[in-house]
Design a protein around this motif. Structure first.
Motif, PDB file in Angstrom:
ATOM      1  N   THR A  19       0.834  -1.195   0.000  1.00 47.02           N
ATOM      2  CA  THR A  19       0.000   0.000   0.000  1.00 47.02           C
ATOM      3  C   THR A  19       0.869   1.247   0.000  1.00 47.02           C
ATOM      4  O   THR A  19       1.873   1.321   0.700  1.00 47.02           O
ATOM      5  CB  THR A  19      -0.898   0.014   1.253  1.00 47.02           C
ATOM      6  OG1 THR A  19      -1.690  -1.168   1.240  1.00 47.02           O
ATOM      7  CG2 THR A  19      -1.787   1.218   1.268  1.00 47.02           C
ATOM      8  N   ALA A  20       0.460   2.228  -0.771  1.00 45.00           N
ATOM      9  CA  ALA A  20       1.171   3.506  -0.801  1.00 45.00           C
ATOM     10  C   ALA A  20       0.784   4.331   0.417  1.00 45.00           C
ATOM     11  O   ALA A  20      -0.347   4.275   0.890  1.00 45.00           O
ATOM     12  CB  ALA A  20       0.834   4.255  -2.075  1.00 45.00           C
ATOM     13  N   GLN A  21       1.735   5.090   0.895  1.00 47.93           N
ATOM     14  CA  GLN A  21       1.488   6.065   1.947  1.00 47.93           C
ATOM     15  C   GLN A  21       1.484   7.436   1.300  1.00 47.93           C
ATOM     16  O   GLN A  21       2.404   7.771   0.549  1.00 47.93           O
ATOM     17  CB  GLN A  21       2.582   6.004   3.020  1.00 47.93           C
ATOM     18  CG  GLN A  21       2.657   4.673   3.746  1.00 47.93           C
ATOM     19  CD  GLN A  21       1.377   4.364   4.502  1.00 47.93           C
ATOM     20  OE1 GLN A  21       0.819   5.205   5.187  1.00 47.93           O
ATOM     21  NE2 GLN A  21       0.896   3.145   4.363  1.00 47.93           N
ATOM     22  N   PRO A  78      -6.938   5.436  -7.566  1.00 46.59           N
ATOM     23  CA  PRO A  78      -8.117   6.175  -7.090  1.00 46.59           C
ATOM     24  C   PRO A  78      -7.876   6.886  -5.750  1.00 46.59           C
ATOM     25  O   PRO A  78      -8.375   7.994  -5.535  1.00 46.59           O
ATOM     26  CB  PRO A  78      -9.189   5.085  -6.938  1.00 46.59           C
ATOM     27  CG  PRO A  78      -8.758   3.987  -7.840  1.00 46.59           C
ATOM     28  CD  PRO A  78      -7.256   4.022  -7.805  1.00 46.59           C
ATOM     29  N   ARG A  79      -7.085   6.281  -4.887  1.00 41.12           N
ATOM     30  CA  ARG A  79      -6.773   6.919  -3.607  1.00 41.12           C
ATOM     31  C   ARG A  79      -5.909   8.157  -3.819  1.00 41.12           C
ATOM     32  O   ARG A  79      -6.101   9.184  -3.170  1.00 41.12           O
ATOM     33  CB  ARG A  79      -6.078   5.929  -2.676  1.00 41.12           C
ATOM     34  CG  ARG A  79      -6.083   6.395  -1.234  1.00 41.12           C
ATOM     35  CD  ARG A  79      -5.830   5.246  -0.281  1.00 41.12           C
ATOM     36  NE  ARG A  79      -4.502   4.686  -0.387  1.00 41.12           N
ATOM     37  CZ  ARG A  79      -3.455   5.123   0.305  1.00 41.12           C
ATOM     38  NH1 ARG A  79      -3.579   6.110   1.148  1.00 41.12           N
ATOM     39  NH2 ARG A  79      -2.288   4.536   0.163  1.00 41.12           N
ATOM     40  N   LEU A  80      -4.969   8.084  -4.751  1.00 45.27           N
ATOM     41  CA  LEU A  80      -4.161   9.257  -5.091  1.00 45.27           C
ATOM     42  C   LEU A  80      -5.057  10.351  -5.653  1.00 45.27           C
ATOM     43  O   LEU A  80      -4.918  11.524  -5.281  1.00 45.27           O
ATOM     44  CB  LEU A  80      -3.071   8.883  -6.097  1.00 45.27           C
ATOM     45  CG  LEU A  80      -2.250  10.061  -6.623  1.00 45.27           C
ATOM     46  CD1 LEU A  80      -1.461  10.737  -5.506  1.00 45.27           C
ATOM     47  CD2 LEU A  80      -1.325   9.588  -7.740  1.00 45.27           C
ATOM     48  N   ALA A  81      -5.978   9.988  -6.529  1.00 41.30           N
ATOM     49  CA  ALA A  81      -6.899  10.973  -7.112  1.00 41.30           C
ATOM     50  C   ALA A  81      -7.703  11.670  -6.015  1.00 41.30           C
ATOM     51  O   ALA A  81      -7.844  12.900  -6.020  1.00 41.30           O
ATOM     52  CB  ALA A  81      -7.835  10.297  -8.115  1.00 41.30           C
ATOM     53  N   ARG A  82      -8.227  10.894  -5.066  1.00 39.83           N
ATOM     54  CA  ARG A  82      -8.998  11.482  -3.967  1.00 39.83           C
ATOM     55  C   ARG A  82      -8.133  12.407  -3.109  1.00 39.83           C
ATOM     56  O   ARG A  82      -8.582  13.476  -2.688  1.00 39.83           O
ATOM     57  CB  ARG A  82      -9.638  10.386  -3.108  1.00 39.83           C
ATOM     58  CG  ARG A  82     -10.800   9.681  -3.800  1.00 39.83           C
ATOM     59  CD  ARG A  82     -11.559   8.772  -2.844  1.00 39.83           C
ATOM     60  NE  ARG A  82     -10.734   7.721  -2.248  1.00 39.83           N
ATOM     61  CZ  ARG A  82     -10.499   6.531  -2.801  1.00 39.83           C
ATOM     62  NH1 ARG A  82     -11.030   6.230  -3.975  1.00 39.83           N
ATOM     63  NH2 ARG A  82      -9.751   5.637  -2.181  1.00 39.83           N
ATOM     64  N   ALA A  83      -6.898  12.012  -2.867  1.00 41.16           N
ATOM     65  CA  ALA A  83      -6.001  12.842  -2.052  1.00 41.16           C
ATOM     66  C   ALA A  83      -5.700  14.159  -2.757  1.00 41.16           C
ATOM     67  O   ALA A  83      -5.744  15.229  -2.138  1.00 41.16           O
ATOM     68  CB  ALA A  83      -4.705  12.089  -1.756  1.00 41.16           C
ATOM     69  N   LEU A  84      -5.409  14.108  -4.053  1.00 37.29           N
ATOM     70  CA  LEU A  84      -5.137  15.333  -4.811  1.00 37.29           C
ATOM     71  C   LEU A  84      -6.377  16.216  -4.879  1.00 37.29           C
ATOM     72  O   LEU A  84      -6.290  17.441  -4.735  1.00 37.29           O
ATOM     73  CB  LEU A  84      -4.633  14.989  -6.214  1.00 37.29           C
ATOM     74  CG  LEU A  84      -3.254  14.320  -6.268  1.00 37.29           C
ATOM     75  CD1 LEU A  84      -2.967  13.818  -7.674  1.00 37.29           C
ATOM     76  CD2 LEU A  84      -2.164  15.254  -5.773  1.00 37.29           C
ATOM     77  N   ASP A  85      -7.542  15.603  -5.087  1.00 38.67           N
ATOM     78  CA  ASP A  85      -8.798  16.363  -5.133  1.00 38.67           C
ATOM     79  C   ASP A  85      -9.079  17.046  -3.794  1.00 38.67           C
ATOM     80  O   ASP A  85      -9.515  18.192  -3.756  1.00 38.67           O
ATOM     81  CB  ASP A  85      -9.974  15.455  -5.517  1.00 38.67           C
ATOM     82  CG  ASP A  85      -9.900  14.983  -6.956  1.00 38.67           C
ATOM     83  OD1 ASP A  85      -9.119  15.547  -7.751  1.00 38.67           O
ATOM     84  OD2 ASP A  85     -10.635  14.027  -7.275  1.00 38.67           O
ATOM     85  N   ALA A  86      -8.832  16.337  -2.696  1.00 40.97           N
ATOM     86  CA  ALA A  86      -9.070  16.902  -1.369  1.00 40.97           C
ATOM     87  C   ALA A  86      -8.143  18.089  -1.103  1.00 40.97           C
ATOM     88  O   ALA A  86      -8.569  19.105  -0.552  1.00 40.97           O
ATOM     89  CB  ALA A  86      -8.884  15.835  -0.293  1.00 40.97           C
ATOM     90  N   LEU A  87      -6.890  17.979  -1.517  1.00 41.74           N
ATOM     91  CA  LEU A  87      -5.955  19.086  -1.338  1.00 41.74           C
ATOM     92  C   LEU A  87      -6.382  20.299  -2.161  1.00 41.74           C
ATOM     93  O   LEU A  87      -6.353  21.433  -1.673  1.00 41.74           O
ATOM     94  CB  LEU A  87      -4.535  18.653  -1.706  1.00 41.74           C
ATOM     95  CG  LEU A  87      -3.898  17.643  -0.748  1.00 41.74           C
ATOM     96  CD1 LEU A  87      -2.608  17.100  -1.337  1.00 41.74           C
ATOM     97  CD2 LEU A  87      -3.670  18.260   0.620  1.00 41.74           C
TER      98      LEU A  87
END
Length: 133
Positions: free
Chosen positions: A2-4, A29-38
């Motif tokens: 898993t990526a951190q 998808p988790r990276l996309a959500r993290a970038l979107d949240a930022l």
């Protein structure tokens, strides 16, 4: 593995998101959500720190290109810091490095993001910005 994903620095609308482990089709998808949240929280200049990443694949590159376009539409930017050949190579093979700045250190990436932000603020045409980047 898993990526951190860890936001490590926030200042003047710029955020450094550090990624470790493996970014692949499962983690994209988790990276996309993290970038979107930022971005939703007000970050307009994102630096993605891949200097300690073990793996990146095409699904992640797709996420980065779509988020880059969304940020640029708002006057923002996305810059990648990566130096390992196994991480940089997928960007060069797909020619993504022609639209997404990839530099070897986080400090260089922050500098590129700040320089581009100043150019946008001064109304410099995109073609001139591309030549100078």
């Amino acid at each position: 593995m898993t990526a951190q994903l860890t936001p490590t620095a926030i200042r003047d609308g710029q955020v450094v998101l550090r990624a470790t482990g493996e970014l692949d089709i499962v983690e994209a998808p988790r990276l996309a959500r993290a970038l979107d949240a930022l971005a939703a929280a007000g970050a307009c200049r994102l630096v993605l720190d891949l200097t300690d990443l073990d793996l990146v694949d095409a699904a992640v590159i797709d996420v980065l290109v779509s988020r880059l376009r969304a940020l640029r539409a708002r006057g923002g930017d996305l810059v990648v810091a990566a130096r390992a050949e196994r991480i940089v190579r997928p960007f060069t093979v797909t020619r993504t490095d022609a639209i997404l700045a990839i530099v070897s250190t986080v400090a260089d990436a922050q500098g590129v993001a700040e320089l581009r932000a100043r150019r946008v603020a001064h109304g410099e045409p995109r073609a001139a910005r591309r030549r100078a980047s």
